[in-house]
Design an enzyme around this catalytic site. Structure first.
Site, PDB file in Angstrom:
ATOM      1  N   VAL A  97      -7.330  12.466  -2.428  1.00  0.00           N
ATOM      2  CA  VAL A  97      -8.054  13.354  -3.329  1.00  0.00           C
ATOM      3  C   VAL A  97      -7.180  13.960  -4.425  1.00  0.00           C
ATOM      4  O   VAL A  97      -7.644  14.186  -5.545  1.00  0.00           O
ATOM      5  CB  VAL A  97      -8.767  14.446  -2.500  1.00  0.00           C
ATOM      6  CG1 VAL A  97      -7.761  15.421  -1.897  1.00  0.00           C
ATOM      7  CG2 VAL A  97      -9.789  15.186  -3.328  1.00  0.00           C
ATOM      8  N   ILE A 119      -0.794   1.812  12.467  1.00  0.00           N
ATOM      9  CA  ILE A 119      -1.109   2.975  11.652  1.00  0.00           C
ATOM     10  C   ILE A 119      -2.610   3.222  11.707  1.00  0.00           C
ATOM     11  O   ILE A 119      -3.401   2.449  11.160  1.00  0.00           O
ATOM     12  CB  ILE A 119      -0.678   2.779  10.182  1.00  0.00           C
ATOM     13  CG1 ILE A 119       0.778   2.312  10.092  1.00  0.00           C
ATOM     14  CG2 ILE A 119      -0.900   4.065   9.400  1.00  0.00           C
ATOM     15  CD1 ILE A 119       1.784   3.235  10.708  1.00  0.00           C
ATOM     16  N   GLU A 171      -0.487  -9.825  -4.749  1.00  0.00           N
ATOM     17  CA  GLU A 171       0.809 -10.299  -5.240  1.00  0.00           C
ATOM     18  C   GLU A 171       1.494  -9.278  -6.147  1.00  0.00           C
ATOM     19  O   GLU A 171       2.724  -9.147  -6.111  1.00  0.00           O
ATOM     20  CB  GLU A 171       0.645 -11.629  -5.977  1.00  0.00           C
ATOM     21  CG  GLU A 171      -0.275 -11.575  -7.185  1.00  0.00           C
ATOM     22  CD  GLU A 171      -0.258 -12.886  -7.970  1.00  0.00           C
ATOM     23  OE1 GLU A 171       0.625 -13.713  -7.719  1.00  0.00           O
ATOM     24  OE2 GLU A 171      -1.133 -13.057  -8.838  1.00  0.00           O
ATOM     25  N   GLY A 177       0.815  -1.215   0.000  1.00  0.00           N
ATOM     26  CA  GLY A 177       0.000   0.000   0.000  1.00  0.00           C
ATOM     27  C   GLY A 177       0.844   1.258   0.000  1.00  0.00           C
ATOM     28  O   GLY A 177       2.081   1.206   0.026  1.00  0.00           O
ATOM     29  N   LYS A 228     -11.268   1.524  12.952  1.00  0.00           N
ATOM     30  CA  LYS A 228      -9.928   1.945  13.369  1.00  0.00           C
ATOM     31  C   LYS A 228      -9.908   2.344  14.846  1.00  0.00           C
ATOM     32  O   LYS A 228      -8.945   2.079  15.568  1.00  0.00           O
ATOM     33  CB  LYS A 228      -9.447   3.106  12.493  1.00  0.00           C
ATOM     34  CG  LYS A 228      -9.342   2.781  11.007  1.00  0.00           C
ATOM     35  CD  LYS A 228      -8.262   1.783  10.691  1.00  0.00           C
ATOM     36  CE  LYS A 228      -6.893   2.404  10.595  1.00  0.00           C
ATOM     37  NZ  LYS A 228      -5.867   1.427  10.142  1.00  0.00           N
ATOM     38  N   ASN A 234      -4.983  13.020   6.286  1.00  0.00           N
ATOM     39  CA  ASN A 234      -5.010  12.563   4.902  1.00  0.00           C
ATOM     40  C   ASN A 234      -3.611  12.668   4.308  1.00  0.00           C
ATOM     41  O   ASN A 234      -2.943  13.695   4.447  1.00  0.00           O
ATOM     42  CB  ASN A 234      -5.990  13.412   4.088  1.00  0.00           C
ATOM     43  CG  ASN A 234      -7.433  13.113   4.449  1.00  0.00           C
ATOM     44  OD1 ASN A 234      -8.108  12.369   3.773  1.00  0.00           O
ATOM     45  ND2 ASN A 234      -7.904  13.688   5.551  1.00  0.00           N
ATOM     46  N   LYS A 259      -9.879   9.566  11.076  1.00  0.00           N
ATOM     47  CA  LYS A 259     -11.278   9.146  10.989  1.00  0.00           C
ATOM     48  C   LYS A 259     -11.695   8.272  12.171  1.00  0.00           C
ATOM     49  O   LYS A 259     -12.883   7.981  12.363  1.00  0.00           O
ATOM     50  CB  LYS A 259     -11.530   8.435   9.661  1.00  0.00           C
ATOM     51  CG  LYS A 259     -11.416   9.387   8.478  1.00  0.00           C
ATOM     52  CD  LYS A 259     -11.420   8.677   7.148  1.00  0.00           C
ATOM     53  CE  LYS A 259     -11.324   9.692   6.004  1.00  0.00           C
ATOM     54  NZ  LYS A 259     -10.106  10.514   6.047  1.00  0.00           N
ATOM     55  N   GLY A 261      -1.075  12.077  -2.020  1.00  0.00           N
ATOM     56  CA  GLY A 261      -0.442  11.161  -2.971  1.00  0.00           C
ATOM     57  C   GLY A 261      -0.694   9.701  -2.690  1.00  0.00           C
ATOM     58  O   GLY A 261      -0.301   8.841  -3.480  1.00  0.00           O
ATOM     59  N   THR A 291     -17.028  17.374  -2.856  1.00  0.00           N
ATOM     60  CA  THR A 291     -18.303  16.968  -2.263  1.00  0.00           C
ATOM     61  C   THR A 291     -19.059  18.125  -1.616  1.00  0.00           C
ATOM     62  O   THR A 291     -20.267  18.228  -1.738  1.00  0.00           O
ATOM     63  CB  THR A 291     -18.070  15.872  -1.203  1.00  0.00           C
ATOM     64  OG1 THR A 291     -17.113  16.337  -0.248  1.00  0.00           O
ATOM     65  CG2 THR A 291     -17.572  14.595  -1.853  1.00  0.00           C
TER      66      THR A 291
END
Length: 360
Positions: free
Chosen positions: A196, A147, A58, A33, A163, A188, A151, A191, A213
């Site tokens: 966003v 991590i 993978e 990720g 979380k 946030n 939120k 990148g 939004t």
């Protein structure tokens, strides 16, 4: 980045971090990720004994493994395809490699998607995290770095609630244990996948309107290097049980961010590229927060890092809620229990929005 962030990026002295990582067996979950892969890019700078890249995709694991091998051919890199919900596979990893430091970045993070798939958020973000943490304890890892997300503070979404549940669970598991558990809470990340700015750039490249939004929506932003430095510095500073948060300055209006990205692309907002307001999606907040009301925050050692000591935990209530949720997601038809999941979470997280509605 300064124009986008509205502040100067934070630079943390990395000299101390070498001693934290050097000569250790390091495990990164979610290694393919955005945050996990950046951790994997930076860790070899500090000469670990071994770096284990764990993920279930993978292609992403293959990509980050080869990138690191080219740059650091002398570092022992181990790619492991595994799902954190698979306890047998996880135990094999811990028993064989005996990781000393775990950076747990694996999670479902997409707010609207998790509103539609709440059982998967709970299974992965709560019970998957518990699996990794339990084996960290069983195999006497030195540190477990979790991590988390802004939120998780007063959550209005299933993702955020999952979380927060994981935060509470780890604070409970980490009491009076050899393994140091610590939480790193992010805003946030500019990148990262799903953030966003890549979406804005994609829309600009396609000549499409930028979608925002709500005109009053604001977010705290940090760069990927800032995020990774925060993780490392937190590991050095941790005594166990704390939550670490980067001082990200003032929150940024998403609408202002859209204007900045258009201008930095050499275009004019609402002339070359239109901005279209689409309405807030389920589970989203207008304003994100970094601290819960119960957290006592202090700034220590590094001026740009807040350290929050854990508040008193409702241990018995937390245990009951986890048992109830585990039974729900393992035994019931998961597509029809969304309201039951939200109701159970609301009993342990006061104020949680039971229907994923928006609040300010």
């Amino acid at each position: 980045m300064e124009e986008i962030l509205g502040r100067k990026p934070v630079n943390i002295n990395l000299n101390e971090i070498a001693e934290f990582v050097k000569g250790k067996v390091i495990l990164v979950t979610g290694a393919g990720g955005s945050i996990g892969s950046e951790l994997c890019r930076q860790i070899p700078n500090f000469n670990p004994e071994k770096l284990i890249l764990l993920g279930r995709g993978e292609n992403s694991i293959f990509t980050i493994e080869n990138e690191i091998k080219v740059k650091y051919p002398h570092i022992s890199i181990v790619p492991v395809i595994a799902d954190i919900q698979d306890k047998k596979r996880l135990e094999d990893v811990f028993a064989y490699y005996r990781p000393q430091i775990i950076f747990h970045a694996a999670a479902h993070k997409h707010v609207p998607l998790m509103e539609l798939n709440p059982s998967e958020a709970i299974k992965n973000n709560v019970f998957g995290t518990r699996n990794v943490a339990e084996y960290a304890l069983a195999y006497r890892a030195e540190s477990f770095v979790y991590i988390s997300s802004d939120k998780a503070v007063n959550p209005s979404s299933i993702m955020g609630a999952s979380k927060r549940l994981a935060e509470l669970m780890l604070q409970s598991m980490g009491k009076f244990k050899d393994t140091k558990f610590l939480i790193v809470r992010f805003g946030n990340v500019i990148g990262s996948r799903g953030s966003v700015i890549p979406l804005f750039l994609q829309q600009i490249k396609a000549g499409q309107p930028i979608t925002v939004t709500h005109p009053d929506m604001v977010r705290y932003f940090m760069t990927i290097p800032e995020a990774v430095q925060l993780v490392f510095q937190s590991g050095v500073m941790a005594k166990g049980g704390e939550t670490f948060i980067l001082d990200m300055g003032k929150p940024v209006k998403i609408l202002d961010l859209a204007h900045n990205v258009i201008r930095l692309s050499g275009l004019e907002p609402n002339k070359d590229i239109k901005i279209v307001l689409t309405g807030i999606r389920p589970g989203e907040k207008l304003v994100e927060e970094m601290f819960t009301a119960e957290e006592k925050r202090i700034t220590v050692k590094h001026d740009s890092i807040y350290v929050c000591e854990p508040a008193a935990l409702p241990e018995e209530h937390l245990h009951e809620t986890l048992l109830k949720l585990e039974e729900m997601v393992s035994q019931k038809i998961t597509f029809v229990i969304a309201d039951e999941i939200r109701s159970a979470i609301g009993q342990i997280i006061p104020g949680f929005q039971e229907e994923g509605v928006v609040h300010e």
